[in-house]
Each structure stands twice: as C-alpha cells, then as structure tokens.
Scaffold this motif. Sequence first.
Motif, mmCIF file in Angstrom:
data_model
loop_
_atom_site.group_PDB
_atom_site.id
_atom_site.type_symbol
_atom_site.label_atom_id
_atom_site.label_comp_id
_atom_site.label_asym_id
_atom_site.label_seq_id
_atom_site.Cartn_x
_atom_site.Cartn_y
_atom_site.Cartn_z
ATOM 1 N N ALA B 476 0.830 -1.207 0.000
ATOM 2 C CA ALA B 476 0.000 0.000 0.000
ATOM 3 C C ALA B 476 0.864 1.256 0.000
ATOM 4 O O ALA B 476 0.571 2.229 -0.701
ATOM 5 C CB ALA B 476 -0.899 -0.015 1.226
ATOM 6 N N VAL B 477 1.949 1.210 0.769
ATOM 7 C CA VAL B 477 2.835 2.377 0.821
ATOM 8 C C VAL B 477 3.580 2.550 -0.503
ATOM 9 O O VAL B 477 3.681 3.654 -1.034
ATOM 10 C CB VAL B 477 3.834 2.231 1.989
ATOM 11 N N ILE B 478 4.027 1.412 -1.019
ATOM 12 C CA ILE B 478 4.762 1.489 -2.298
ATOM 13 C C ILE B 478 3.880 2.114 -3.375
ATOM 14 O O ILE B 478 4.291 2.987 -4.123
ATOM 15 C CB ILE B 478 5.234 0.080 -2.733
ATOM 16 N N GLY B 479 2.605 1.651 -3.387
ATOM 17 C CA GLY B 479 1.663 2.202 -4.380
ATOM 18 C C GLY B 479 1.531 3.704 -4.232
ATOM 19 O O GLY B 479 1.560 4.449 -5.217
ATOM 20 N N ALA B 480 1.404 4.158 -2.994
ATOM 21 C CA ALA B 480 1.242 5.592 -2.775
ATOM 22 C C ALA B 480 2.477 6.358 -3.230
ATOM 23 O O ALA B 480 2.388 7.435 -3.839
ATOM 24 C CB ALA B 480 0.969 5.844 -1.284
ATOM 25 N N VAL B 481 3.661 5.760 -2.966
ATOM 26 C CA VAL B 481 4.911 6.437 -3.359
ATOM 27 C C VAL B 481 5.016 6.504 -4.887
ATOM 28 O O VAL B 481 5.332 7.548 -5.443
ATOM 29 C CB VAL B 481 6.127 5.700 -2.747
ATOM 30 N N MET B 482 4.731 5.389 -5.533
ATOM 31 C CA MET B 482 4.829 5.371 -6.987
ATOM 32 C C MET B 482 3.889 6.412 -7.587
ATOM 33 O O MET B 482 4.213 7.070 -8.573
ATOM 34 C CB MET B 482 4.481 3.975 -7.546
ATOM 35 N N LYS B 483 2.704 6.516 -6.983
ATOM 36 C CA LYS B 483 1.740 7.495 -7.469
ATOM 37 C C LYS B 483 2.297 8.904 -7.288
ATOM 38 O O LYS B 483 2.224 9.742 -8.198
ATOM 39 C CB LYS B 483 0.421 7.323 -6.714
ATOM 40 N N ALA B 484 2.854 9.126 -6.112
ATOM 41 C CA ALA B 484 3.413 10.444 -5.820
ATOM 42 C C ALA B 484 4.560 10.769 -6.790
ATOM 43 O O ALA B 484 4.752 11.918 -7.184
ATOM 44 C CB ALA B 484 3.903 10.497 -4.381
ATOM 45 N N MET B 485 5.319 9.738 -7.194
ATOM 46 C CA MET B 485 6.465 9.955 -8.096
ATOM 47 C C MET B 485 6.024 9.927 -9.563
ATOM 48 O O MET B 485 6.851 9.952 -10.461
ATOM 49 C CB MET B 485 7.540 8.875 -7.880
ATOM 50 N N GLN B 486 4.736 9.824 -9.792
ATOM 51 C CA GLN B 486 4.172 9.757 -11.144
ATOM 52 C C GLN B 486 4.800 8.619 -11.953
ATOM 53 O O GLN B 486 5.050 8.756 -13.137
ATOM 54 C CB GLN B 486 4.386 11.083 -11.891
ATOM 55 N N GLY B 487 5.077 7.525 -11.210
ATOM 56 C CA GLY B 487 5.589 6.335 -11.895
ATOM 57 C C GLY B 487 7.063 6.396 -12.203
ATOM 58 O O GLY B 487 7.641 5.421 -12.680
ATOM 59 N N LYS B 488 7.696 7.529 -11.995
ATOM 60 C CA LYS B 488 9.101 7.662 -12.366
ATOM 61 C C LYS B 488 10.028 7.141 -11.276
ATOM 62 O O LYS B 488 10.985 7.808 -10.897
ATOM 63 C CB LYS B 488 9.407 9.123 -12.652
ATOM 64 N N ALA B 489 9.679 6.006 -10.694
ATOM 65 C CA ALA B 489 10.548 5.433 -9.678
ATOM 66 C C ALA B 489 10.649 3.946 -9.920
ATOM 67 O O ALA B 489 9.760 3.333 -10.512
ATOM 68 C CB ALA B 489 9.981 5.706 -8.295
ATOM 69 N N ASP B 490 11.744 3.380 -9.480
ATOM 70 C CA ASP B 490 11.955 1.952 -9.608
ATOM 71 C C ASP B 490 11.277 1.269 -8.415
ATOM 72 O O ASP B 490 11.694 1.461 -7.266
ATOM 73 C CB ASP B 490 13.464 1.687 -9.633
ATOM 74 N N ALA B 491 10.234 0.495 -8.700
ATOM 75 C CA ALA B 491 9.422 -0.081 -7.623
ATOM 76 C C ALA B 491 10.253 -0.945 -6.672
ATOM 77 O O ALA B 491 10.036 -0.931 -5.451
ATOM 78 C CB ALA B 491 8.273 -0.895 -8.221
ATOM 79 N N ALA B 492 11.223 -1.664 -7.187
ATOM 80 C CA ALA B 492 12.045 -2.545 -6.340
ATOM 81 C C ALA B 492 12.838 -1.718 -5.330
ATOM 82 O O ALA B 492 12.952 -2.059 -4.157
ATOM 83 C CB ALA B 492 12.976 -3.372 -7.214
ATOM 84 N N ARG B 493 13.375 -0.604 -5.844
ATOM 85 C CA ARG B 493 14.154 0.264 -4.960
ATOM 86 C C ARG B 493 13.242 0.903 -3.898
ATOM 87 O O ARG B 493 13.617 1.030 -2.736
ATOM 88 C CB ARG B 493 14.849 1.352 -5.806
ATOM 89 N N VAL B 494 12.039 1.284 -4.338
ATOM 90 C CA VAL B 494 11.088 1.883 -3.398
ATOM 91 C C VAL B 494 10.777 0.888 -2.289
ATOM 92 O O VAL B 494 10.774 1.234 -1.096
ATOM 93 C CB VAL B 494 9.795 2.317 -4.131
ATOM 94 N N ARG B 495 10.573 -0.361 -2.698
ATOM 95 C CA ARG B 495 10.260 -1.394 -1.702
ATOM 96 C C ARG B 495 11.400 -1.524 -0.681
ATOM 97 O O ARG B 495 11.168 -1.547 0.531
ATOM 98 C CB ARG B 495 10.040 -2.727 -2.430
ATOM 99 N N GLU B 496 12.625 -1.587 -1.186
ATOM 100 C CA GLU B 496 13.789 -1.682 -0.304
ATOM 101 C C GLU B 496 13.784 -0.542 0.723
ATOM 102 O O GLU B 496 13.967 -0.752 1.932
ATOM 103 C CB GLU B 496 15.072 -1.546 -1.131
ATOM 104 N N LEU B 497 13.559 0.677 0.151
ATOM 105 C CA LEU B 497 13.630 1.854 1.009
ATOM 106 C C LEU B 497 12.480 1.892 2.031
ATOM 107 O O LEU B 497 12.656 2.343 3.175
ATOM 108 C CB LEU B 497 13.635 3.133 0.157
ATOM 109 N N VAL B 498 11.288 1.426 1.594
ATOM 110 C CA VAL B 498 10.141 1.439 2.507
ATOM 111 C C VAL B 498 10.450 0.572 3.736
ATOM 112 O O VAL B 498 10.254 0.981 4.888
ATOM 113 C CB VAL B 498 8.860 0.935 1.799
ATOM 114 N N LEU B 499 10.975 -0.644 3.443
ATOM 115 C CA LEU B 499 11.274 -1.560 4.557
ATOM 116 C C LEU B 499 12.351 -0.950 5.455
ATOM 117 O O LEU B 499 12.274 -1.012 6.682
ATOM 118 C CB LEU B 499 11.713 -2.918 4.012
#
Lengths: 510, 505, 100
Positions: B476-499
């Motif tokens: 859920a957090v990753i989704g919100a971040v990706m949305k905030a970044m307008q998709g211009k983020a690497d989802a795997a990296r976002v996941r790493e950072l979220v954890l």
Amino acid sequence: MSEIIRLTAAELGAKIAAGDVSSVEATRAHLDRIAAVDGAVHAFLHVDAEGALAAAADVDRRRAAGEAFGPLAGVPIAVKDVLVTEGMPSTAGSRILEGWIPPYDATPVRLVREAGMIPLGKTNMDEFAMGSSTEHSAYGPTHNPWDLDRIPGGSGGGSAASVAAFEAPLALGSDTGGSIRQPAHVTGTVGVKPTYGAVSRYGSIALASSLDQIGPVTRTVLDAALLQDVIAGHDPHDSTSIAEPWPSMADAVRRADVAGVRIGVVKQLDSDGVQAGVRSRFHEALALLERNGAEIVEIDAPSFEYAIAAYYLILPAEASSNLAKFDSVRFGLRVTPEGGGTVEQVMAATREAGFGPEVKRRIILGTYALSAGYYDAYYGSAQKVRTLVQRDFDAAFAKVDVLATPTAPTTAFKLGEKLDDPLSMYLNDVATIPANLAGVPGISLPAGLAPEDGLPVGIQFLAPARQDARLYNVGGALERLLEAEWGAPLLSRAPDLSSHEMAAAEEGAL
Amino acid sequence: MARAALMDFDKALELFEPVIGLEVHVELNTTTKMFSSAPNPANSAFHDAAPNTLITPVCLGLPGSLPVVNEQAIRSSISLGLALGCSIAESSRFARKNYFYPDLAKNYQISQYDEPIAFDGEVEVELENGRIFQVPIERAHMEEDAGKLTHIGGATGRIQGAEYSLVDYNRAGVPLVEIVTRPIFGAEADAPALASAYVSIIRDIALSLGISEARMERGNLRCDANVSLRPRGAEKLGTRTETKNVNSFRSIERAVRYEIQRQAAILADGGSITQETRHWHEDTGTTSAGRPKSDADDYRYFPEPDLLPVVPSPELIEQLRAELPEPPAARRRRLKAEWGFTDIDFQGVVNSNLLVEVTETVAAGATPAAARKWWTGELARIANAQNVDAASLASPAHVAELAGLVEAGTLTDRLARQVLEGVIAGEGSPQQIVDARGLAVVSDDSALIAAIDQALASQPDVLEKIRDGKVQAAGAVIGAVMKAMQGKADAARVRELVLERATAQ
Amino acid sequence: MSEITAEQVAHLANLARIALTEEEIAHLTTELGQIMQAVEKVSEVATPDVPPTSHPIPLQNVFRADVVGADVLTAEQAVAGAPEADGSRFVVSAILGEEQ
C-alpha cells in the motif's frame, strides 16, 4: 564568298587553320547560301544562324588564343533531324515532335561540337527515317538539287541535298536500310554507313535499334573519312557501341591504292532489275578499278534475295516498340478528343494525328509481326534470315576484300511517283539493306551520270564488320581515278541553283 | 463495393483443394537504377526525393536515350538467385514487354522473358505449427520498375472517379528481381500462412544479402498472390486470380484466405472464376476485380535490341556463391541456440516475422530476451492494433537503446512503454524522448525517502504492520509512493527503502 | 497466313494506341495483306536449324558501374517538354473512363 561554299570540308578546314578564312566567315557563307537556295531545295527544317555564328566566333577566339584543334574545326555541318540537339528543335521529321527541344545532345553531335565544328541546323528526313524519298516528312519534301522535281533520296534526303546544294560542306546522317547511301547515290554525293556500333546511337531517335547507324554525308571520300574519325569511338551510353579503337579513316584515303584488292560483285544485285545507265556506270567503274590493279570476282549471295523481306519485318517490329514512347505524356504533341477522354483515348488520338501514313503503316505491320501466334513465322523467321545473310557475307569475305554493287536500282525518281506504292518504294533499298542486317559497313560514292536521264549514279562498296578502312581505301582510290577521267568532281556538273537564288533575293526584296 | 459472398474457410477446404503461386518483386538497393545512372530511390540515400528529380533522359524514355545495364544489379540478382537455390543461366537476355500505361515511360518494360537469369530453385519454409515446406521456385528474372501515378479528384484518391493523374518517374527504372514460384500444392489449410511465411523468408534472404531494404510498407517487397481452387479429386487446376497490392505480411495471409473463401462460394454456387487481376483493400479486408485478362494482354515480347546477353563467368558465380550468407533455415537453428530461446519463444519471433528485427536489435546491443520481449510484446501489440507490420513502427537500433535504458535502470518498463510511444510517433531516439519528456526514473534516494516518510506518516497502521513483520503490507505504501512519483521510480528500490525506513523509524 | 481482316487491323491499331479512322483501317487492310504476302517469303529459308540473330555485332556483358551519372536532369528540365505539367509532375487525363 561563293568560293568558300565550293570548298571541300578538308580544304575549308585547312584554310581556317591557316587563318585564310575565319570560322565566322565560313559559317556566314553557308548561312547565306541556305537563305538563297533552301526555299527551293528545302533541305533544312531548322536553321540556327545565331547559335552557329556564336559557336564559330567561339572557335575563332579559342584558336586565336592558341588552342589546338583537329582538321575540321571551324567547319560548318548540317545535322539530320533524327539526332537530338540541346537547344535546337528535334522532330525526326514528325508532327508528333514538333517544337520539342531536347535537354541533351546526341553523342555524335557532342563529338562534332567538341571537334570545333559548327552545327548549322537540322535537315529534313522521312518521318522517323521511314522512307526512301523524304516525301514522308511531315514538313514537306526535300528537292533534289540536280532536278528539283525529283526526290533527293531518303530518309536522309535533307542531309544529302544540303551537301549537294553547297548549303553545308558535310552533314550527319543515319542509315537503317540505306538512308545515307541511297540519298548519296541520287544526289551525286558520298555517304558512309559505318560498322554497326562504330558510331554511338545515343541521342539518335531510334527507328530500328539493331539496324540504325549514324554516319557521314559529304561531297568527297576524304571528308567522309575525316568526319568518321570525329564521330566514331566507344560510348558508354550505347551498350552496342564497339569498345576497340579505330584506325584513322583519313589515312586510309590518303594512302588509297586498289592494286591487289579483290572486289566481289554480288551476282544477285547486278541484274536486269537495275536501270541500264546505273548498271553501265557500275561496270565502267569496275573496269577502271580492274585496269588499276584490282581483281574482280563474281560472288553468289543467295540469301540477299530474302533480305528485303526480313528487313520489312524486323524494322517495323522494332519501330512499333521504339515509337510507343510518343504518347503525349512527357514530350511532344497532345491531341485531346472532342469532349475530353481517358488517357488511353488521348494517346490514341495523339498518335492518330501526330503520325503520318507511312509511320502508321509500319507500326501496324510491326505490331502484327510481333503479336501472339505470329512471332515465330514473322519476326523469328526474319531473324533467321539475318543469320543467313551474315553467312553469305562471311563466305564472300573469305574470297574477297570488299563487295561492290550499284547503290540503288534507279536514279532519282519524280516526287510523288511512288508515293502510293509502298512495295515499289521498299524495293529501292534492295542493295543497301543487307549491310544493315549484317552490321557491315558500306559506302556510296558517285560513279557518274546515267546517260539516259543525266542524273547521278552511285556505286556501293561493302566491307567486313570493323573493316571500314577498306571502304575508304577503295572509295578514295576510285574517286581519284574517276575525277581524273572527268577532270572535275561530279557535282561541278550539277545545275546552278542561282536562278532560285535570284528568285529568293527578289522575294527577299519584296 | 458490393461485398462478395464468402464460404466458411473450413467448409471451403472440405470441398476444394487450394493451389497457390506467388510472385514476389524485390526492389534492389543499388546506388543507381537498372538501366540508367540516375539515383535509385530504393536506396536509403535517396528516399523521399522530390518528384522527377531522380531522372536522366533514360528514365523519361526521351527520344534517343538508351539503356545500359547496372553491373551491381546483375551481381545482386545472381546472389539472390543462388540464395534461392536456383541455377544461374549461362546466358540470359532482356526482352521488351510492350504495353501502354502512363507510368511506363517508354510504353514498354525491359524485362526478361524466355531467358531469365536464374531458374529452378527451392526455398525451405517452416510454419508456426512446425510444418516444413519446400517451395519450388520457377524463375527469378530482372526487370525495371514503373513510375508512380497520383490520382487527383474524385472522393477516394483512387483511380476510380479520378479527374486526372500526376506522374512521377523517380521510381521508373528501379531495379527489380521478380521471383516466381511454381504452383504450390498440398498446403491445404496452411496455404494462407505459407504464403505469408514464404514472403517472410524472401525478406530474410534479401536482407541477409544486403541487396534490398525489403520493406513491404515502402514497396521494396511486393507480393502478387495467385490462388485457384480445384474440387477434391479433380486433376485439372482451377482458374486462378492474381491478387495485387498486398503490402504487408498480415495482408498476404488474409488475402489468400479471402480468395479461397470467395472462390469457394462462387464455385459451390455453380459459378465460374474469371481469370483476372484483383486488388486487395487493406481497409475492408476484401479483394475487388481489376482488369480481366484478355486478348489485349498481347505483350509482343521480343529480344531487347539495345541490350546484349548477360553471360556471367563461372568464376563470378562461384565467388558470389562463396559470399552467400547462411540459408535462412540454418540461420534460424543457429540463432535459436545462441539466444537460448525455448521452441515457443523462438517460434513466436518467427511467426511474427520479427526474426530480422530481433537479430538486428541484439546486434545493436540488447540482450536476446529483451529484444524478443519488446518486439513480440509491446510492438506487436501496437502493430496489431494499428493493422501494420511491427517492423514499420521502430528501428532495431531504437529498440536496443530502449532496452539498454531499462537495463541501466534509467527507465521502468512502464516508462519505457511511454518512451516507445514517442519513438513510434517519430519524436526521436529513446534518449532524446527521455530528455524531452523528463521521463527518467527518479534515482535520487533522498527524493524517494521524503515521499516514503510522508506515506508512512499518513498510514500509521501500515507502518505498524510492517514493524510487526507483515512485510506484504508494504504494498500500500509502495503504491502511494509510486503514485506520488508519477511512476518515475523503480518499484524494487522503493520497496527496499520502505522496509528500511519503516524499521529505522 | 497473309489473310488480314479489318477486325485484325482494328485490333492491332488498338494495341498500338492509334485511333485509326474506318477509311484508314480499310486501306491498311489491303496494303498489309499485300506487304505480308511479300515478306512471308522469309519462311521459305528460315528452317529450324538456322539460329536467329538479334544483334548484328555479337557482344555480351556490357555493363556500367553503379555510380550516379552526370546526366541527371532537374525536375524543371524533366517536365520542360511536357504537353502538361503541374509543378514538377506530368499531368495525364483520367486513366479510367466513367463507365469503369
């Protein structure tokens, strides 16, 4: 001025080189002569006085600046309208090309320009070179300077008449079945059809591609040789152009000697079908050559009897295809049927209006000869006859150095006489056609006047392919021997056209 | 245009045996034309020239002009003949085919008639279902292309109803090799697919020889499909139609299928087939009758007197034979092994006619897997939707560049698809589009961390779950971040950072 | 073989795209019959063992290098001699008639 026009091209070239006469003077003299007599002769379809004088002035200027030129530099020349000329109309004597100005020069035209020669204008011809009388020109016939009521031969009657009438010292012609040699015969001039491929066909409006050849039309054998030396040679634009270099034809004339030369007389072309005076002059010439060391041998060439038949299949077939490009799209005439029409109808209406009767006759004939179901019987068989004619030549040239024939069966006939009888017109070419079928070179030079009508008679020599120099040797020797007998060139006996000059001058005054 | 009655394809095959024959014209990419030294518009250096600027007197058939044969065109034709398994004629010659048409400058076409340069060949074609056909080649001959007509007036821009036409002779005299098959029997229900696969093989051959650009949409490669049906058990061949204007691999298959169904309906109804030329209409997926073959088709062939026989030396033929690239079938086997593709993956590439594109994309630096994925995935999907060949959408170089940007982490797949849209729209190279549209992945961790911290702060319950070890709640957090970044983020990296951030806080 | 009918001449005229008049067709039918009769004699000697000759001087393999020539025309030159042009293209009447 008038003696300038009586000079041979070789003499005129020498005088220009020596500075005795300028090219501009020489050009002006011939333009004056054209203005005076061409109303009566009608050798020219187009005269480019301005262009000619400018070109002459340019040559004079360059020569004064020290530029080196060949022997014909500065000499004016007439060009058969079958050759395309950049900036000058080129019609091939047809209405369908009236006013067309090509964007390029035919290779022979380029070569004469590069040699410093001065194109005076374009000469009249049977439409698309189909004919033996120049009566099939869409722009009216040319008249024979020896008798204005007679034909000057064809198809190159304009070039031959221009030279015979001293309107030009020499001219370019084209020969598909005799169109250089037969006009030479009836006008007392010299005409040479070189070996097929010796002179480029690039820029020559094609009649029959496998028969057409460009060559010189002159008053002397030496002039023809000098002109052939200018125009012969390989041209990468013409696939059928011969790549090997040529020896000097002018040297062959200067060294001319018939001692030991074996001359074959083709039995089939020395028959009762030939006019008596033509035949007697022919045999007198042979006797003269024999007295001077030539050996005369009779030759049998049985296939020559079939040559005309083969020719009148091959020529129309190739012509029907070559002339298809005249369709009103890219150049030339366009005639739209009343109320418009499809492009097909416009093409058909244009070709109906733009082609004369002889051209239509031959296109239909050629279309027939090539059409499905008839090809083998007609075109295919004609190509086989071509092989047989070549074999006859091969057998003959194994025995002799050159062949001799009367150039044509009769002297000049009256204008209109054979116009309604195409078959009889076609028979004029009986002696000249075999050379075109086999690609071998031929020359016609004056042999005298026929006693019965006082009209010029020519004699033709034929040599093996690539042996054009033999023609210039024998022709040059015979010319010298005959002129020694006559005391002057044959053309000195041609009627003076000055009465027409007077008439023209008076017309001009009005 | 009235729509013809069609019989169900399977039903048609029950009643009739389809026999097909294919004529493929290949435009050679020589520098100059077949018989004139004018620039050749089928060579990439001269694409899109202004009308009537690639012209010499020969191209216009100006009086007095004469043809001269292009030596390179002869060499290309011999190479093509050899690659088709043909014998090369000891002596071949040109002939004139005489007919009037305003795009034909001389009103005859210089072609080869009774003595073609190459004859009696065979080409192996493998279909999607694994069936292998040996397509018999009757001949390959050289000829010249015609000019182009543009029809003006009338509603459709078609020849029907036009008020007048404009003629551009740039294409007049472009060197062509026409490859003619013998009648092909036994393809049955595979006849449409075989027709398409055969043309695809011809394209492979031409491209691997480097003798043509071989692009159907540019007309470098043109196919006329002959189709006839004969009732089951009959000896005699049925009357055939020749369908022209088939400008894509897909259309070849569709057109053959359509003709089988159309002819079957007529024959089953007791009618007869008219021997005629038919035109394929891409938009409606139908064919319509052109000119019927008749007595008017008397082409009065005769040997071209302006040209001489072509007599290639045995040395030249052997030299060109030695320079031949691998035959397509062998090449396919090799590539499959090199790329490590499964049967299904490799067939997917072949069946989509994308072998050349994938090969070139790999050659341009992409991994085989990425090249395959882009061509048979996104590009094939768009091509399908637009009803064009995928090869016409993008160049292998651009696809390789795009794959490289994904590989480097500059683009996510989602961003890459947007970039590809730009490439197809002609906006430039992938890198140029990334720069222009600002589409690159945000690889700056601090920007990501700021967004993540904000998302975690607004979803304290999720944060709680993650801290309790329920890692899947991070979605859920990753989704919100990706949305905030307008998709211009690497989802795997976002996941790493979220954890990382969740446990760090 | 030399029997030529007016219908045949009309067909040939259509193949050759010449809109001959009825009178011309009639005249040519007669003339062509006579000419064909005269030229048919080629078949007397054109036996199967004789090979055809299409070129008087036998040459082969005449090629040019694949290099752009100096004789490329401008579009203006290309259309300069045309009966009708629209800018740099040639204009021709509709290709199909209304009935088609």
